[in-house]
Design a protein around this motif. Structure first.
Motif, short mmCIF file in Angstrom:
data_model
loop_
_atom_site.label_atom_id
_atom_site.label_comp_id
_atom_site.label_asym_id
_atom_site.label_seq_id
_atom_site.Cartn_x
_atom_site.Cartn_y
_atom_site.Cartn_z
N LYS A 115 0.94 -1.31 -0.12
CA LYS A 115 -0.01 -0.01 -0.01
C LYS A 115 1.03 1.17 0.07
O LYS A 115 0.56 2.41 -0.58
CB LYS A 115 -0.96 -0.02 1.32
CG LYS A 115 -2.07 -1.00 1.26
CD LYS A 115 -3.25 -0.33 1.50
CE LYS A 115 -4.75 -0.89 0.77
NZ LYS A 115 -5.46 -1.67 1.25
N THR A 116 1.94 1.30 0.70
CA THR A 116 2.85 2.41 0.64
C THR A 116 3.76 2.59 -0.38
O THR A 116 4.32 1.41 -0.90
CB THR A 116 3.80 2.40 2.09
OG1 THR A 116 4.56 1.11 2.06
CG2 THR A 116 2.96 2.44 3.21
N PRO A 117 3.88 3.60 -1.07
CA PRO A 117 4.54 3.75 -2.16
C PRO A 117 6.22 3.60 -1.94
O PRO A 117 6.55 3.85 -0.57
CB PRO A 117 4.58 5.39 -2.40
CG PRO A 117 3.71 5.97 -1.29
CD PRO A 117 3.29 4.98 -0.45
N PRO A 118 6.91 3.10 -2.79
CA PRO A 118 8.38 2.62 -2.42
C PRO A 118 9.16 3.73 -2.35
O PRO A 118 8.82 5.00 -3.01
CB PRO A 118 8.82 1.59 -3.64
CG PRO A 118 7.80 2.21 -4.70
CD PRO A 118 6.43 2.86 -4.01
N ALA A 119 10.01 3.83 -1.66
CA ALA A 119 11.18 4.95 -1.47
C ALA A 119 11.75 4.89 -2.94
O ALA A 119 11.89 3.99 -3.67
CB ALA A 119 12.29 4.68 -0.10
N LYS A 120 12.48 6.09 -3.01
CA LYS A 120 13.54 6.20 -4.35
C LYS A 120 12.83 5.78 -5.72
O LYS A 120 13.51 5.48 -6.47
CB LYS A 120 14.78 5.45 -4.23
CG LYS A 120 15.34 5.31 -2.62
CD LYS A 120 16.23 6.49 -2.74
CE LYS A 120 16.57 6.78 -1.12
NZ LYS A 120 17.39 5.74 -0.50
N ALA A 121 11.56 6.14 -5.77
CA ALA A 121 10.90 6.22 -7.08
C ALA A 121 10.74 7.59 -7.61
O ALA A 121 9.84 8.36 -6.90
CB ALA A 121 9.34 5.47 -6.93
#
Lengths: 97, 180, 999
Positions: free
Chosen positions: C513-519
């Motif tokens: 659900k949570t957006p990934p880091a470093k995108a």
């Protein structure tokens, strides 16, 4: 930089003009007879129109003439320019002035 | 008693710039009647059309505003012309003021004349928009000037005395990138 | 030639090798390269560190959209430019470039610690983290944040280059010389209209330069392009501007262009300007600004080697550079297939083609399959690896259920992504045109125009070369027609791989659900999809607020690569449609613009006009020191050998008081007022009564505005019944003239009177002092200048040195004095003659400083020094000048207001310090009682202060509350060293009876 239609010289660049504030504010013909409030309003009260605004310009770096213009303050487009002393063209104002 | 000599601002020596012959100038202001009388005295018709110059020989009348003209004549004719104009104009209200020394006349000429002017003058100087015979006050960067197109590639320029150095200095800077 | 450079192809000249350095390493490129293509040809992908996290970055794009490759280009010690996009720098021999935002080196950068700390540095961290303790903000946090912030280093010395400016007009201005712009320009030019065509790149052609395979009208695109350019060049009604960016769209179709004249040259000629500002007024504008490919948003999408598919194609087809050996293609748009095909043909291994969409059925995909390339649809990217260059990508597969199944890891050195094309609507939007959201292509396109402007080709969402050319021609024709030039339509036959530019805005699907880091969404500002999610979670709803909180779309990117993806992510977060989120405002400049072109020629001596009087050179020869008064150079004082200013002024003042001095007063404004109603006009305009002024006499006039405050002053002479010579202050000349015209034209058009500026017609020498008459008597003819014939405040025409002259008997010094007016070209000669004639009387040239002292000794005000726009005539003691019987004049109604004569107004007085050698500071405040605590009760201020040599005492003028009633009192001027006691006096210090005027 706007293009302004001088009633005498035709379309000219804004750099040749000086803005002269709101138009059609006549100096009372007998200042002694007006109240302080009226004199204050003559000096300082202006409409600050959002939309079609009647304003004075002077073609100071051209023919030197003062004239009046109707300009939409939201678009910077001129609706009309006309010589000092003339009434604004009725068709152009849409009764807004 | 010494006799004083006239000293005009010096112009830089450039292949696109030249001075004009010594000139008498009058600022004429007045209504149509004054314009007609002045024209008779001057020997030409004052232009009624806005932003136009009429000339006859070395004399010229330049429309500057609806009630304002610049009258130009050779310096030598100045005193006599002043008297003739004053006499001719006497019957009608007018203002005639000698401005011979207020400004300098010069000419920009050659294929780059309008190119030079358009570095600082915002007017359309194409021949269609600014034909031969047109004259007008305008601006060149921070100075006012009077432009009169005498030929496709000849502009007569009148500029106030103390702005001459600024104007010609800027033009010289503009012209640096020209060949020659 | 390096392995990365192809053997043939491209628009480069492999025979012309160019040497350059990057971070001190010498490398070689070829003629036609950009710095970017040359670096890539040398296998250099790592070119910068990101702004916030200092992540290693390579090239994302190949043009002005490039967000990462900002470098410093150094020409020599005086010429360096930070923050230029390597993709827009044309290579020249000897170019020196440096990477930025790294220390000590690009490969090892200490600042990269920020990347490890990134969980602590989310969007807006500086608004929250540095709140406590409050006192640490100014001393600790702000200075350190400022030091870490900012990008690039500005050059320190003055810019040695010159910059040009130019106004131009045309019927049709075409912005962008890609296929649409070229078709528009050519079609419009054929009608005879005056056409200007500009393009930001070194070469005209736009996307055609990347597409050598396309055939137009049976010709290869390069050949067609050559023909069109030759045709345009041959037409006298066409102006072509390469390397010229339209950076601003201003009202009434004024377009600002930035032409880079010499930036691409190895050794520019010194006479050429470096850049030129064009201000083009176009009757009609055709915007053919193209479209920019979007990156895709997935974790680790920013590693060097990951770039736009279109960029890889440009590097290959235009510059002959292979961007890698083994590429993974990530497709959200069919354009990716065109790149895959071209790269494969150039020998690059296509390791995988992942299309995030459920199907890939377009003609380009079909061609790719036919060429043997395998395509997997419903595929996303879960992550990438590789520190200084991408090494692998991890695929993920979208299930029908919506979940994501992890896929294989594919080794590669290049990832090409295509998220679809975003029309470049920056200029359109600047023109105040309304944008419209196209729900098919998920992008904003031009809607309702506000100016006389039309868009053509890809910038309005049109895909495919044929459609773009056809639209360009149609728009060119219609633009020309709108200016009154008719022509015939143009048709083209095109053979090319037509791909749709439709893509997918937003982030690629990810598990969880949570957006990934470093995108990364905004590569330049290090804004990730997680940052955007944080912004929406924190309650920001307006896209303008989200932009400022996260910095997405700021700086040079201006939303080019980031805008639609950011909107897609935010819209998805809110569960709303993109149009309901809205767009941030597109502001000028489109690309960064140098200050140089804004300054243009206005530098050094030419910054402002420098106005010199006719006698300037003579004053200079006498040793004058000049001061600036407005644009004028005025002689300030005339020091002799070792004199300082104080000594010179003392000597000059005493000379005027005891002998004779001369002063160049030419800068005073002069206006000739002529006509039968001249006296009536002046009666209404100035406070004084002019009807009773006799011909040949002069009077000191005071001008108020209708608000009742002193506006200007000056001596006015009646030359004839219907002719007045009005003088104004030096600074007031233009505004008094304008005010006169205003009233004459708009309030009193019935008056038969006209005004003419004669400021520069007359050169004026003031000859002042007890011996002044003796001096001018030697040179003046045709006038009786005796006191009886020519008393104080009179004027007469005569001759001096044989020259026609207007002679005033006036005094601004309190002494017997004359002002010699001659036509300006004679000003120098007459100045010189007066100086020679005066030598036997010890004539002393004096400057503005002595003039100020002399007038202050007499209590004469200077408008703007004693007055400040709030002083009435009564305040400065000039009530005597008012024509009391006049029914009206400017300001009369206002000064009749009770408040204008109420007690407590500041009035002009003199101040004498108890110690005659102490001189007050101008502007110092005045208090009634000494040793007051702060805040003190201020009752006035010092307006003028001088050392008076004739009095042997300092003097000051001041505006003091109820000052005239305080004459005789002691007041105090508080200064850092203590209060200075002063005695209040009348404002006239010298010759109060005025007997000297009548000498």
């Amino acid at each position: 930089m706007l293009v302004i239609q001088c009633p005498f010289c035709g379309p000219r660049p804004e750099l040749e003009f000086a803005h002269g504030g709101e138009a059609h504010i006549a100096r009372p013909s007998d200042p002694a007879s007006v109240t302080i409030e009226e004199w204050g309003a003559f000096l300082y009260l202006r409409k600050n129109t959002r939309g079609v605004h009647a304003e004075r310009w002077r073609h100071v770096r051209g023919c030197g003439r003062f004239f009046n213009a109707l300009r939409d303050t939201t678009t910077d487009q001129f609706i009309a320019t006309y010589k000092a002393g003339e009434a604004p063209p009725a068709s152009a104002t849409g009764g807004a002035v | 008693m010494v006799n004083a000599t006239a000293v005009l601002p010096t112009l830089p020596s450039k292949h696109w710039l030249r001075g004009t012959a010594p000139t008498t100038r009058f600022s004429l202001r007045g209504n149509a009647a004054a314009q007609q009388l002045a024209g008779q005295a001057l020997g030409l018709t004052l232009p009624v059309e806005a932003c136009r110059a009429h000339s006859a020989g070395e004399r010229a009348a330049l429309w500057l505003g609806p009630d304002e003209y610049l009258l130009i004549a050779p310096l030598i004719e100045g005193e006599a012309l002043r008297a003739q104009l004053a006499a001719a104009l006497a019957p009608t209200p007018h203002s005639l003021v000698d401005v011979s020394h207020r400004q300098i006349g010069l000419e920009l000429y050659g294929p780059h004349a309008s190119w030079l002017l358009n570095a600082g003058c915002p007017l359309d100087l194409g021949l269609a928009a600014f034909p031969i015979g047109m004259c007008t006050r305008s601006v060149f960067m921070k100075t006012e000037l009077l432009l009169w197109r005498k030929d496709a590639d000849v502009f007569h320029v009148e500029i106030w005395r103390s702005f001459t150095e600024y104007f010609t200095g800027l033009l010289s800077e503009v012209a640096r990138e020209l060949p020659g | 030639m390096s392995q990365c450079r192809t053997e043939t192809g491209g628009r480069i000249d492999r025979s012309r090798k160019l040497s350059f350095t990057f971070d001190g390493v010498q490398l070689y490129g070829v003629q036609g390269d950009t710095l970017a293509s040359a670096l890539l040809a040398n296998g250099v992908h790592l070119v910068g560190r990101s702004f916030k996290y200092h992540r290693p970055r390579g090239f994302l794009g190949a043009g002005t959209e490039e967000p990462n490759a900002l470098v410093r280009v150094i020409r020599d010690s005086a010429r360096s430019t930070p923050n230029v996009r390597a993709t827009s720098v044309e290579l020249y021999d000897g170019l020196i470039a440096e990477s930025q935002n790294r220390w000590p080196s690009l490969k090892f950068d200490v600042g990269a610690i920020n990347d490890a700390l990134s969980p602590l540095l989310p969007a807006g961290f500086y608004y929250k983290t540095f709140m406590w303790p409050r006192s640490a903000w100014h001393k600790l946090y702000e200075p350190n944040i400022r030091a870490a912030a900012g990008l690039g280093r500005a050059p320190e010395g003055a810019d040695p280059d010159s910059y040009a400016q130019r106004f131009a007009h045309c019927d049709v201005l075409v912005i962008g010389a890609g296929p649409a712009g070229l078709a528009a320009a050519q079609t419009a030019a054929r009608t005879g209209a005056h056409v200007m065509l500009c393009d930001e790149q070194a070469e005209f052609g736009g996307s055609l330069l990347d597409d050598p395979e396309a055939l137009i009208d049976g010709q290869p695109s390069a050949q067609w392009l050559q023909g069109v350019i030759a045709d345009l060049k041959a037409r006298p009604n066409v102006t072509l501007l390469q390397r010229t960016t339209a950076f601003g769209y201003f009202p009434h179709n004024l377009i600002g262009l930035n032409e880079r004249v010499t930036e691409h040259l190895s050794a520019p000629h010194q006479n050429l300007p470096r850049e030129r500002l064009w201000q083009v007024r176009a009757t009609e504008v055709v915007l053919a600004t193209g479209a920019i490919e979007r990156p895709l948003v997935f974790p680790g999408n920013d590693r060097p080697g990951i770039m736009l598919a279109s960029a890889a194609r440009t590097y290959l087809n235009r510059y002959g550079v292979r961007v890698g050996k083994r590429a993974v293609i990530v497709a959200g748009c069919d354009a990716a297939y065109a790149a895959a095909l071209d790269l494969k043909a150039a020998g690059i291994t296509i390791a995988a083609i992942c299309d995030v969409r459920p199907s890939a059925d377009g003609p380009a995909a079909a061609r790719a399959r036919a060429a043997g390339l395998a395509i997997t649809t419903n595929t996303t990217i879960l992550g990438t690896r590789g520190r200084l260059r991408v090494q692998s990508v991890r695929l993920g597969h979208l299930e029908i259920s919506g979940s994501i199944r992890p896929g294989v890891t594919v080794a590669c050195d290049t990832v090409l992504m295509s998220g679809g094309y975003t029309p470049t609507v920056h200029l359109y939007s600047q023109s105040r045109g309304k944008l419209r959201f196209d729900s098919t292509s998920h992008v904003f396109v031009p809607g309702t125009s506000a100016e006389r402007e039309r868009s053509a080709g890809a910038c309005k969402g049109i895909d495919g070369l044929h459609a773009v050319l056809a639209d360009g021609a149609a728009q060119g024709l219609s633009a020309a027609a709108a200016t009154g030039f008719a022509g015939s339509p143009r048709h083209y036959t095109v053979v090319a791989t037509e791909t749709s530019g439709i893509g997918i805005p937003g982030a690629l699907p990810q598990p969880g659900k949570t957006p990934p880091a470093k995108a990364f969404v905004d590569f330049q500002n290090d804004v990730t999809s997680k940052d955007l999610a944080l912004a929406t979670r924190e309650g920001f709803e307006s896209i303008e607020h989200i932009k400022r909180f996260t910095t997405t779309g700021m700086a040079t990117d201006q939303g080019r690569t980031s805008g639609m993806n950011a909107l897609g992510i935010i819209a998805k977060d809110f569960g709303r449609e993109i149009p309901s989120i809205g767009l941030t405002t597109f502001r000028m400049p489109y690309t960064p613009t140098s200050f140089g072109i804004l300054a243009g020629y206005a530098r050094g001596d030419l910054f402002d006009p420098v106005r010199r009087t006719a006698a300037h050179d003579s004053a200079a020869a006498l040793g004058a020191v000049f001061e600036d008064v407005g644009m004028w150079k005025r002689a300030w004082y005339f020091p002799k050998s070792s004199e300082d200013m104080h000594a010179a002024v003392e000597r000059e003042c005493l000379a005027v008081r005891n002998g004779v001095g001369m002063f160049d007063a030419s800068t005073l404004g002069k206006i000739e007022v002529v006509g039968p109603d001249a006296a009536t006009f002046l009666n209404r305009f100035y406070v004084n009564n002019w009807a009773n002024l006799a011909v040949g006499r002069t009077r000191y006039g005071i001008l108020l505005r209708d608000d009742g405050f002193v506006y200007d002053d000056g001596v006015i002479a009646r030359i004839a019944d219907d002719r007045f010579h009005v003088t104004t202050t030096t600074g007031g000349a233009a505004r008094v003239f304008a005010l006169m015209e205003d009233y004459l034209q708009t309030e009193w058009p019935d008056l038969k009177v006209w005004i003419t500026s004669t400021t520069e017609q007359w050169s004026v020498v003031a000859v002042q002092g007890p011996r002044s008459r003796d001096v001018i008597a030697k040179l003046v003819t045709d006038i009786d200048i005796s006191h009886n014939a020519m008393p104080h405040m009179s004027v007469a025409n005569g001759r001096i040195c044989g020259i026609p002259m207007m002679l005033f008997r006036v005094s601004f010094t309190g002494e017997l004095g004359f002002e010699v007016n001659v036509p300006a070209h004679y000003g120098k000669a007459v100045w010189d003659a007066l100086y020679e004639a005066g030598r036997e009387f010890g004539i002393t040239p004096y400057g503005t400083e002595a003039m100020h002292v002399l007038r202050a000794e007499k209590g004469y005000i200077i408008v703007g020094q004693e007055t400040d726009g709030t002083a009435t005539p009564d305040d400065v003691g000039l009530t005597w000048a008012i024509g009391k019987t006049k029914p009206d004049f400017l300001g009369k109604r206002a000064i009749a207001r009770p408040a204008m004569t109420a007690t407590g107004r500041k009035q002009l007085v003199g101040l004498l310090t108890l110690d005659p050698q102490v001189q007050l500071e101008e502007g110092a405040q005045v208090i009634a009682t000494p040793k007051q605590p702060v805040p003190m009760t201020l009752i006035g201020h010092v307006t003028s202060s001088y050392m008076s040599s004739v009095l042997g005492h300092s003097i000051a003028l001041a505006m003091i509350k109820d000052g005239r009633a305080r004459i005789g009192e002691t007041l105090y001027v508080p200064m850092p060293d203590g209060d200075i006691p002063v005695k209040v006096t009348a404002p006239v210090f010298y010759d109060a009876e005025g007997v000297r005027l009548n000498g």
